[in-house]
Design an enzyme around this catalytic site. Structure first.
Site, short mmCIF file in Angstrom:
data_model
loop_
_atom_site.label_atom_id
_atom_site.label_comp_id
_atom_site.label_asym_id
_atom_site.label_seq_id
_atom_site.Cartn_x
_atom_site.Cartn_y
_atom_site.Cartn_z
N ARG A 87 0.71 -1.15 -0.24
CA ARG A 87 0.07 -0.13 0.03
C ARG A 87 1.03 1.21 -0.02
O ARG A 87 2.09 0.98 -0.09
CB ARG A 87 -0.93 0.06 1.11
CG ARG A 87 -0.69 -0.77 2.31
CD ARG A 87 0.55 -0.05 3.34
NE ARG A 87 0.25 1.18 3.64
CZ ARG A 87 1.30 2.12 3.63
NH1 ARG A 87 2.34 1.75 3.81
NH2 ARG A 87 0.87 3.51 3.96
N GLY A 88 0.20 2.41 -0.15
CA GLY A 88 1.12 3.64 -0.19
C GLY A 88 1.09 3.89 -1.78
O GLY A 88 1.35 2.97 -2.40
N ALA A 89 0.86 5.20 -2.03
CA ALA A 89 0.62 5.61 -3.27
C ALA A 89 2.05 5.07 -4.25
O ALA A 89 1.65 4.36 -5.34
CB ALA A 89 0.51 7.20 -3.40
N ARG A 92 -7.58 -0.21 -6.44
CA ARG A 92 -7.71 0.91 -5.24
C ARG A 92 -7.86 2.40 -5.98
O ARG A 92 -7.11 2.52 -7.19
CB ARG A 92 -6.63 1.01 -4.52
CG ARG A 92 -6.36 -0.46 -3.57
CD ARG A 92 -5.45 0.05 -2.50
NE ARG A 92 -6.18 1.04 -1.61
CZ ARG A 92 -5.35 1.64 -0.58
NH1 ARG A 92 -4.10 1.14 -0.30
NH2 ARG A 92 -6.16 2.43 0.35
N GLN A 151 -1.80 2.43 10.31
CA GLN A 151 -0.57 2.39 9.59
C GLN A 151 0.40 3.35 10.17
O GLN A 151 1.79 2.79 10.10
CB GLN A 151 -0.72 3.16 8.02
CG GLN A 151 -1.43 2.26 7.04
CD GLN A 151 -2.79 2.69 7.17
OE1 GLN A 151 -3.61 3.09 8.03
NE2 GLN A 151 -3.65 2.70 5.93
N ASP A 172 -1.60 10.96 -1.72
CA ASP A 172 -1.97 9.66 -2.73
C ASP A 172 -2.50 10.40 -4.00
O ASP A 172 -2.42 9.95 -4.87
CB ASP A 172 -3.30 9.13 -2.32
CG ASP A 172 -2.74 8.12 -0.95
OD1 ASP A 172 -2.66 8.81 0.18
OD2 ASP A 172 -2.28 6.85 -1.51
N ASN A 185 -4.82 12.73 1.00
CA ASN A 185 -4.01 11.63 1.80
C ASN A 185 -4.95 11.08 2.79
O ASN A 185 -6.20 11.13 2.85
CB ASN A 185 -2.85 12.46 2.72
CG ASN A 185 -1.91 11.63 3.07
OD1 ASN A 185 -1.55 10.80 2.41
ND2 ASN A 185 -1.53 11.97 4.26
N LYS A 186 -4.33 10.15 3.65
CA LYS A 186 -4.94 9.32 4.41
C LYS A 186 -6.10 10.30 5.36
O LYS A 186 -5.98 10.91 5.82
CB LYS A 186 -4.07 8.40 5.28
CG LYS A 186 -4.76 7.72 6.43
CD LYS A 186 -5.64 6.57 5.68
CE LYS A 186 -4.87 5.74 4.57
NZ LYS A 186 -5.98 4.89 3.92
#
Ligand code: MRU
Length: 363
Positions: free
Chosen positions: A53-55, A90, A202, A243, A253-254
């Site tokens: 995960r993570g862009a 995603r 995370q 992201d 972002n998150k």
């Protein structure tokens, strides 16, 4: 970066030169397990269930997913099917689309016999480029930390970060964490407030794990503590990841990033975003209206997983059986709340003009 003193990346080609290995991030921080991806289907699954995960890492995994799909004499139908399968994993991180566009533009004009080799080569390049980009973010971002350190006379600089925009979210170094790792390596005293980042934690599970392995002083806090710390002068600067950042500087972002930015503005705390250029979506101007926000399974909210005292990994329910839950995975911080965008080319003002100054080819 280091795991038990041994340098690692998050994704690499296996010894057979064909399959791909990743760190299974769903098992961290309690178990370090490596998973082998042998098909585009397995690459898509790894992205979907967030083993990766993570862009930037989503983009890199998608690129290798394409390479896995191109083995043999893969024709246009196989190419389109692979893009389709990976695109659906995603929706928010634009690096996924960026990587798939890169691979498609390269592969489609080639004869099928040439596609496999070209796909593996470009996937490896995308990984190496990500590492170089993050090193660039580190070189520019460290200047902010240096300045804060000088202003404090060498007392540790307190940096707040949200989610995991660390090396686990990229191929190496991380985006938000690259300046932090650089500062730490150069002996500038830093201390990081790590937002736990519910629901998937995370921050608590991944960022904290990274910092433990690197010896970066840090403290895990609940997501709602940041405002309190800022009011008391305990945060010198915030650095988060992204992201998707619009061409006008809005940052997705998150979930929870926006609230941190509001608190930062209210308290005069600089709020920076570390982002590689493939995270910029030049096609968008209004992040709140236009960026698709992923909604994930409600079980991530109603349940929590952790290690018991006896060492077993268990999942427990934390909400009443009758309650509905909603799980919005990202939010958008408008450009006006962002002090600056730390890119591989320098620190841009969070505006179209600011970004275009660093990326004039996008004019
Ligand atoms: O849902 P995730 O864990 O993929 O979300 C990750 C983030 O929000 C990161 O902050 C972002 O991708 C930046 S990564 C360098």
């Amino acid at each position: 970066m280091l795991v038990d003193g041994v340098p690692h990346r998050t994704i690499w080609l296996a010894d057979d030169g064909e399959t791909v290995e990743i760190i299974d991030q769903t098992k961290l921080p309690h178990r370090f397990e490596i998973v082998r991806l042998t098909s585009v289907e397995e690459a898509a699954h790894a992205i979907k269930v967030m083993q990766v995960r993570g862009a930037p890492l989503i983009g890199a995994t998608a690129a290798y997913g394409m390479a896995l799909a191109m083995r043999g004499d893969a024709g246009d139908a196989a190419l389109a099917a692979a893009v389709d399968r990976l695109t659906g994993t995603r929706p928010t991180a634009v690096n996924l689309r960026w990587a798939l566009d890169e691979m498609t533009a390269l592969l489609r004009p080639l004869p099928t016999a040439a596609r496999t080799e070209a796909a593996y080569r470009r996937a490896a390049e995308i990984c190496d480029e990500d590492v170089g980009i993050n090193e660039g973010i580190g070189s520019h971002g460290i200047e902010l930390i240096k300045k804060a350190s000088e202003a404090k006379g060498g007392v540790p600089v307190n940096i707040l970060t949200h989610c995991n925009a660390g090396w686990l979210a990229t191929v190496d170094w991380g985006t938000a964490t690259a300046p932090i790792y650089r500062a730490h390596e150069e002996g500038i005293p830093v201390h990081v407030w790590v937002d736990e980042t519910r629901p998937r934690n995370q921050g608590a599970s991944l960022t904290a794990w990274e910092f433990c392995h690197h010896g970066v002083p840090h403290t895990v806090i609940v997501d709602n503590a940041g405002g309190h710390l800022m009011q008391h002068g305990d945060v010198d600067l915030c650095i988060v990841g992204s992201d998707r950042t619009t061409g006008s500087g809005d940052v997705c972002n998150k979930i929870g990033t926006y609230l941190k930015a509001l608190a930062a503005q209210d308290n005069g705390v600089p709020f920076y975003v570390g982002l590689p250029s493939p995270t910029i979506d030049w096609t968008l101007a209004d992040g709140v209206a236009e960026i698709p926000i992923e909604q994930r399974d409600g079980a991530e909210v109603s349940e929590m997983t952790g290690r018991t005292g006896a060492g077993a990994i268990e999942t427990v329910k934390i909400t009443p059986d009758g309650s509905d839950v909603a799980n919005y995975a990202f939010d958008v911080t408008p450009a006006r709340l962002v002090t600056g965008l730390i890119t591989e080319r320098g620190i841009a003002a969070s505006s179209r003009d600011g970004l275009l100054e660093l990326f004039p080819e996008r004019r």
